[in-house]
Design a protein around this motif. Sequence first.
Motif, PDB file in Angstrom:
ATOM      1  N   VAL A 115       0.876  -1.178   0.000  1.00  0.00           N
ATOM      2  CA  VAL A 115       0.000   0.000   0.000  1.00  0.00           C
ATOM      3  C   VAL A 115       0.912   1.227   0.000  1.00  0.00           C
ATOM      4  CG1 VAL A 115      -1.861   1.229   1.174  1.00  0.00           C
ATOM      5  CG2 VAL A 115      -1.733  -1.273   1.332  1.00  0.00           C
ATOM      6  N   PRO A 116       1.221   1.758  -1.173  1.00  0.00           N
ATOM      7  CA  PRO A 116       2.189   2.852  -1.272  1.00  0.00           C
ATOM      8  C   PRO A 116       1.859   4.032  -0.360  1.00  0.00           C
ATOM      9  CG  PRO A 116       1.708   1.981  -3.439  1.00  0.00           C
ATOM     10  CD  PRO A 116       0.739   1.319  -2.497  1.00  0.00           C
ATOM     11  N   TYR A 117       2.871   4.495   0.334  1.00  0.00           N
ATOM     12  CA  TYR A 117       2.730   5.534   1.356  1.00  0.00           C
ATOM     13  C   TYR A 117       2.005   6.775   0.854  1.00  0.00           C
ATOM     14  CZ  TYR A 117       4.262   9.290   4.499  1.00  0.00           C
ATOM     15  OH  TYR A 117       4.298  10.375   5.346  1.00  0.00           O
ATOM     16  N   GLU A 118       2.448   7.345  -0.259  1.00  0.00           N
ATOM     17  CA  GLU A 118       1.950   8.647  -0.701  1.00  0.00           C
ATOM     18  C   GLU A 118       0.463   8.653  -1.033  1.00  0.00           C
ATOM     19  OE1 GLU A 118       3.366  11.437  -0.550  1.00  0.00           O
ATOM     20  OE2 GLU A 118       5.452  10.887  -0.183  1.00  0.00           O
ATOM     21  N   ASP A 119      -0.076   7.509  -1.424  1.00  0.00           N
ATOM     22  CA  ASP A 119      -1.485   7.446  -1.803  1.00  0.00           C
ATOM     23  C   ASP A 119      -2.358   6.902  -0.675  1.00  0.00           C
ATOM     24  OD1 ASP A 119      -3.339   7.956  -4.018  1.00  0.00           O
ATOM     25  OD2 ASP A 119      -3.759   5.808  -3.911  1.00  0.00           O
ATOM     26  N   ALA A 120      -1.791   6.796   0.517  1.00  0.00           N
ATOM     27  CA  ALA A 120      -2.552   6.209   1.617  1.00  0.00           C
ATOM     28  C   ALA A 120      -2.447   7.056   2.884  1.00  0.00           C
ATOM     29  CB  ALA A 120      -2.079   4.778   1.863  1.00  0.00           C
ATOM     30  N   GLY A 121      -1.396   6.847   3.670  1.00  0.00           N
ATOM     31  CA  GLY A 121      -1.291   7.493   4.969  1.00  0.00           C
ATOM     32  C   GLY A 121      -1.534   8.989   4.988  1.00  0.00           C
ATOM     33  N   PRO A 122      -0.774   9.781   4.224  1.00  0.00           N
ATOM     34  CA  PRO A 122      -0.968  11.232   4.262  1.00  0.00           C
ATOM     35  C   PRO A 122      -2.369  11.667   3.834  1.00  0.00           C
ATOM     36  CG  PRO A 122       1.136  10.692   3.255  1.00  0.00           C
ATOM     37  CD  PRO A 122       0.385   9.407   3.391  1.00  0.00           C
ATOM     38  N   LEU A 123      -2.921  11.005   2.826  1.00  0.00           N
ATOM     39  CA  LEU A 123      -4.254  11.373   2.344  1.00  0.00           C
ATOM     40  C   LEU A 123      -5.326  11.047   3.382  1.00  0.00           C
ATOM     41  CD1 LEU A 123      -4.089  10.256  -1.404  1.00  0.00           C
ATOM     42  CD2 LEU A 123      -3.498  12.467  -0.386  1.00  0.00           C
ATOM     43  N   SER A 124      -5.193   9.904   4.044  1.00  0.00           N
ATOM     44  CA  SER A 124      -6.159   9.530   5.086  1.00  0.00           C
ATOM     45  C   SER A 124      -6.119  10.523   6.237  1.00  0.00           C
ATOM     46  CB  SER A 124      -5.874   8.123   5.605  1.00  0.00           C
ATOM     47  OG  SER A 124      -6.203   7.141   4.647  1.00  0.00           O
ATOM     48  N   ALA A 125      -4.918  10.882   6.666  1.00  0.00           N
ATOM     49  CA  ALA A 125      -4.781  11.802   7.793  1.00  0.00           C
ATOM     50  C   ALA A 125      -5.437  13.149   7.492  1.00  0.00           C
ATOM     51  CB  ALA A 125      -3.315  11.986   8.136  1.00  0.00           C
ATOM     52  N   LYS A 126      -5.354  13.604   6.247  1.00  0.00           N
ATOM     53  CA  LYS A 126      -5.951  14.884   5.862  1.00  0.00           C
ATOM     54  C   LYS A 126      -7.475  14.826   5.881  1.00  0.00           C
ATOM     55  CE  LYS A 126      -2.118  16.485   2.958  1.00  0.00           C
ATOM     56  NZ  LYS A 126      -1.678  16.788   1.569  1.00  0.00           N
ATOM     57  N   LEU A 127      -8.025  13.672   5.568  1.00  0.00           N
ATOM     58  CA  LEU A 127      -9.481  13.525   5.506  1.00  0.00           C
ATOM     59  C   LEU A 127     -10.115  13.356   6.882  1.00  0.00           C
ATOM     60  CD1 LEU A 127      -9.681  11.124   2.437  1.00  0.00           C
ATOM     61  CD2 LEU A 127     -10.636  13.434   2.525  1.00  0.00           C
ATOM     62  N   LEU A 128      -9.354  12.875   7.837  1.00  0.00           N
ATOM     63  CA  LEU A 128      -9.882  12.618   9.181  1.00  0.00           C
ATOM     64  C   LEU A 128     -10.001  13.922   9.974  1.00  0.00           C
ATOM     65  CD1 LEU A 128      -7.719   9.477   9.858  1.00  0.00           C
ATOM     66  CD2 LEU A 128     -10.229   9.483  10.027  1.00  0.00           C
ATOM     67  N   PRO A 129     -11.166  14.200  10.562  1.00  0.00           N
ATOM     68  CA  PRO A 129     -11.326  15.425  11.357  1.00  0.00           C
ATOM     69  C   PRO A 129     -10.385  15.496  12.552  1.00  0.00           C
ATOM     70  CG  PRO A 129     -13.463  14.512  10.785  1.00  0.00           C
ATOM     71  CD  PRO A 129     -12.438  13.483  10.390  1.00  0.00           C
ATOM     72  N   ASN A 130     -10.037  14.323  13.099  1.00  0.00           N
ATOM     73  CA  ASN A 130      -9.188  14.280  14.282  1.00  0.00           C
ATOM     74  C   ASN A 130      -8.064  13.264  14.063  1.00  0.00           C
ATOM     75  OD1 ASN A 130      -8.209  14.742  16.847  1.00  0.00           O
ATOM     76  ND2 ASN A 130      -9.954  13.852  17.924  1.00  0.00           N
ATOM     77  N   GLY A 131      -7.440  13.356  12.893  1.00  0.00           N
ATOM     78  CA  GLY A 131      -6.412  12.392  12.524  1.00  0.00           C
ATOM     79  C   GLY A 131      -5.012  12.925  12.692  1.00  0.00           C
ATOM     80  N   ARG A 132      -4.080  12.010  12.870  1.00  0.00           N
ATOM     81  CA  ARG A 132      -2.669  12.351  13.027  1.00  0.00           C
ATOM     82  C   ARG A 132      -1.837  11.325  12.271  1.00  0.00           C
ATOM     83  NH1 ARG A 132      -0.499  11.191  18.781  1.00  0.00           N
ATOM     84  NH2 ARG A 132      -2.414  12.335  19.239  1.00  0.00           N
ATOM     85  N   LEU A 133      -0.901  11.781  11.481  1.00  0.00           N
ATOM     86  CA  LEU A 133      -0.032  10.892  10.713  1.00  0.00           C
ATOM     87  C   LEU A 133       1.302  10.704  11.412  1.00  0.00           C
ATOM     88  CD1 LEU A 133       0.674   9.343   8.067  1.00  0.00           C
ATOM     89  CD2 LEU A 133       1.498  11.538   7.162  1.00  0.00           C
ATOM     90  N   LYS A 134       1.714   9.451  11.530  1.00  0.00           N
ATOM     91  CA  LYS A 134       3.054   9.123  12.011  1.00  0.00           C
ATOM     92  C   LYS A 134       3.723   8.262  10.948  1.00  0.00           C
ATOM     93  CE  LYS A 134       5.709   7.557  16.004  1.00  0.00           C
ATOM     94  NZ  LYS A 134       6.452   8.826  16.091  1.00  0.00           N
ATOM     95  N   SER A 135       4.773   8.792  10.355  1.00  0.00           N
ATOM     96  CA  SER A 135       5.477   8.114   9.281  1.00  0.00           C
ATOM     97  C   SER A 135       6.705   7.389   9.823  1.00  0.00           C
ATOM     98  CB  SER A 135       5.907   9.119   8.215  1.00  0.00           C
ATOM     99  OG  SER A 135       4.796   9.861   7.744  1.00  0.00           O
TER     100      SER A 135
END
Length: 276
Positions: free
Chosen positions: A230-250
Amino acid sequence: MGTVTTIDGTTIYYKDWGPRDGEPIMFHHGWPLSGDDWDNQMLFFLSKGYRVIAHDRRGHGRSSQSATGHEMDTYAADVTAVVEALDLRGVVHIGHSTGGGEVARYVARAEPGRVAKAVLVSSVPPVMVKSESNPGGLPIEVFDGFRATLAANRAQFYIELPTGPFYGFNRPGAKVSQGLIDNWWRQGMRGAANAHYECIKAFSETDFTEDLKKIDVPVLVAHGTDDQIVPYEDAGPLSAKLLPNGRLKSYEGYPHGMLSTHPEVLNPDLLAFVQE
């Protein structure tokens, strides 16, 4: 261990360890594995006093090899069946890969009070397949290839995937664990070929964008930058942006299966988020 029978007669197997009054954490496994893939994390959180639950998705592991229901709406409904049977409230739901999609779909629809937090690890949301609205996704031909390879020789496919990209064992200098490879194969082959075949469509083509937007509880999005599944750029960062209370840890250079290759890093990070 126990089982829950869903409204369509499917038997969902689950493990439920720890004190009944402990804070509950429910784990959601990836394709084509089972609740056993969470053994390391379950033992870790059990040692900290938590109640830990992991189910086998329908058609996977020890759950029924059902003819139907291999899509995200039914997966989420099966989670609801387990949660209600155990009367779980204030649960932290942690999903890996396909299990992260299952968590997103379930949490977005969950009854108030059932969910405290969620974690998406190396997860498939927002959507994997490439389209005009998702130009960074993977071409449908990639997933067609998965289906063709599975149908031709599932047993060999389930050796090649963990030996190579799943755990990053194909990278120069990688420390290969034969035990992880063998355990991946064991879990995969216990499930049903039809369920695994149909689940490829579920994890690759389901769009979780609206689910993510609806989730208001705190969500940790954890993703390795060298995820070859599941390529990083098309998953984690995009999900975190869509979540009202989300946080990304890479996690720099970590593979798709980083929960198994780097539990000494991931487990304390998960605990820190749960305890916040």
